[in-house]
Design a protein around this motif. Structure first.
Motif, PDB file in Angstrom:
ATOM      1  N   GLN A   1      37.120  62.302  63.451  1.00 41.03           N
ATOM      2  CA  GLN A   1      38.168  63.260  63.773  1.00 41.03           C
ATOM      3  C   GLN A   1      37.802  64.660  63.269  1.00 41.03           C
ATOM      4  O   GLN A   1      38.057  65.652  63.958  1.00 41.03           O
TER       5      GLN A   1
ATOM      6  N   GLU B   1      41.993  54.231  74.157  1.00 37.08           N
ATOM      7  CA  GLU B   1      43.300  53.926  74.748  1.00 37.08           C
ATOM      8  C   GLU B   1      43.360  52.476  75.226  1.00 37.08           C
ATOM      9  O   GLU B   1      44.368  51.784  75.012  1.00 37.08           O
TER      10      GLU B   1
ATOM     11  N   HIS C   1      40.949  70.383  77.182  1.00 39.53           N
ATOM     12  CA  HIS C   1      41.997  69.373  77.340  1.00 39.53           C
ATOM     13  C   HIS C   1      41.461  67.955  77.151  1.00 39.53           C
ATOM     14  O   HIS C   1      42.148  67.091  76.602  1.00 39.53           O
TER      15      HIS C   1
ATOM     16  N   GLN D   1      41.193  67.428  73.497  1.00 42.69           N
ATOM     17  CA  GLN D   1      42.532  67.162  72.953  1.00 42.69           C
ATOM     18  C   GLN D   1      42.936  65.711  73.212  1.00 42.69           C
ATOM     19  O   GLN D   1      43.510  65.048  72.337  1.00 42.69           O
ATOM     20  N   ARG D   2      42.651  65.226  74.419  1.00 40.74           N
ATOM     21  CA  ARG D   2      42.964  63.832  74.754  1.00 40.74           C
ATOM     22  C   ARG D   2      42.239  62.889  73.800  1.00 40.74           C
ATOM     23  O   ARG D   2      42.828  61.924  73.300  1.00 40.74           O
TER      24      ARG D   2
ATOM     25  N   GLN E   1      41.036  63.558  70.778  1.00 40.46           N
ATOM     26  CA  GLN E   1      41.596  63.685  69.434  1.00 40.46           C
ATOM     27  C   GLN E   1      42.916  62.916  69.324  1.00 40.46           C
ATOM     28  O   GLN E   1      43.163  62.239  68.314  1.00 40.46           O
ATOM     29  N   GLN E   2      43.740  62.996  70.352  1.00 38.69           N
ATOM     30  CA  GLN E   2      45.011  62.265  70.342  1.00 38.69           C
ATOM     31  C   GLN E   2      44.772  60.760  70.369  1.00 38.69           C
ATOM     32  O   GLN E   2      45.462  59.996  69.689  1.00 38.69           O
TER      33      GLN E   2
ATOM     34  N   ALA F   1      43.872  59.697  66.919  1.00 41.50           N
ATOM     35  CA  ALA F   1      45.070  59.729  66.055  1.00 41.50           C
ATOM     36  C   ALA F   1      45.985  58.546  66.356  1.00 41.50           C
ATOM     37  O   ALA F   1      46.497  57.892  65.436  1.00 41.50           O
ATOM     38  N   ASP F   2      46.189  58.259  67.641  1.00 44.41           N
ATOM     39  CA  ASP F   2      47.035  57.128  68.025  1.00 44.41           C
ATOM     40  C   ASP F   2      46.443  55.814  67.528  1.00 44.41           C
ATOM     41  O   ASP F   2      47.156  54.953  67.025  1.00 44.41           O
TER      42      ASP F   2
END
Length: 176
Positions: free
Chosen positions: A40, A71, A125, A128-129, A131-132, A135-136
């Motif tokens: 991260q 994901e 973007h 960002q996806r 990184q998210q 984090a998730d």
């Protein structure tokens, strides 16, 4: 009887190839420690940096691909390799990667059944996806879905797999 012989031969051949592949894996320094936090932090350092790919996918496509993998570990992969693969060759491959602390796989091979890598289209973007997604995953407390090739993995093993996967892809990304 002949089928059993073929399957045994394939399994033994796979073990030999993986053993030889262990020594072919990169042994140089990883771009950061093999941990979620380090990955991260590494990604945070790429924000607002113009990047280029040495070959294959664009940086945005790489980030989208790595985000998809993370994901899918939570939601489920669209397609799985056969059960015999996920209980034999797949876990063996992951154990080699984990022991070596490096992964090597085809860097232009999409996840089976995954959505196209064009959304989001911009590098910023897509980063960002990703990184998210990290984090998730770090916050996720539920049951993880089987990896399409490695089968069932613990949260710690999945974390290692996701970080090694990212680092393998970042080997082709450079500042523009």
């Amino acid at each position: 009887m002949q089928r059993r012989t073929v399957l045994k031969g394939a399994a033994l051949g796979g073990v030999a190839a993986l053993g030889a592949g262990f020594w072919a894996l990169p042994s140089g320094e990883a771009p950061a420690a093999v941990s979620l936090d380090a990955a991260q932090q590494l990604l945070a350092g790429l924000v607002d940096q113009p990047l280029r790919s040495l070959k294959g996918w664009s940086p945005a496509e790489v980030f989208n691909h790595c985000a998809q993998s993370i994901e899918y570990s939570i939601s489920g992969y669209p397609e799985l390799k056969p059960g015999w693969f996920r209980s034999s060759v797949g876990p063996l491959a992951f154990s080699v990667f984990a022991a070596r602390g490096a992964m090597r796989h085809p860097l232009n091979e999409a996840i089976p059944g995954a959505a196209p890598l064009n959304a989001p289209a911009t590098q910023a973007h897509a980063l960002q996806r990703l990184q998210q997604a990290f984090a998730d995953f770090a916050a996720y407390q539920g049951e993880l879905q089987p990896h399409f090739a490695y089968g069932a993995l613990s949260h710690a093993d999945y974390a290692q797999a996701h970080v090694l996967h990212l680092y393998n892809h970042l080997s082709l990304i450079r500042p523009a």
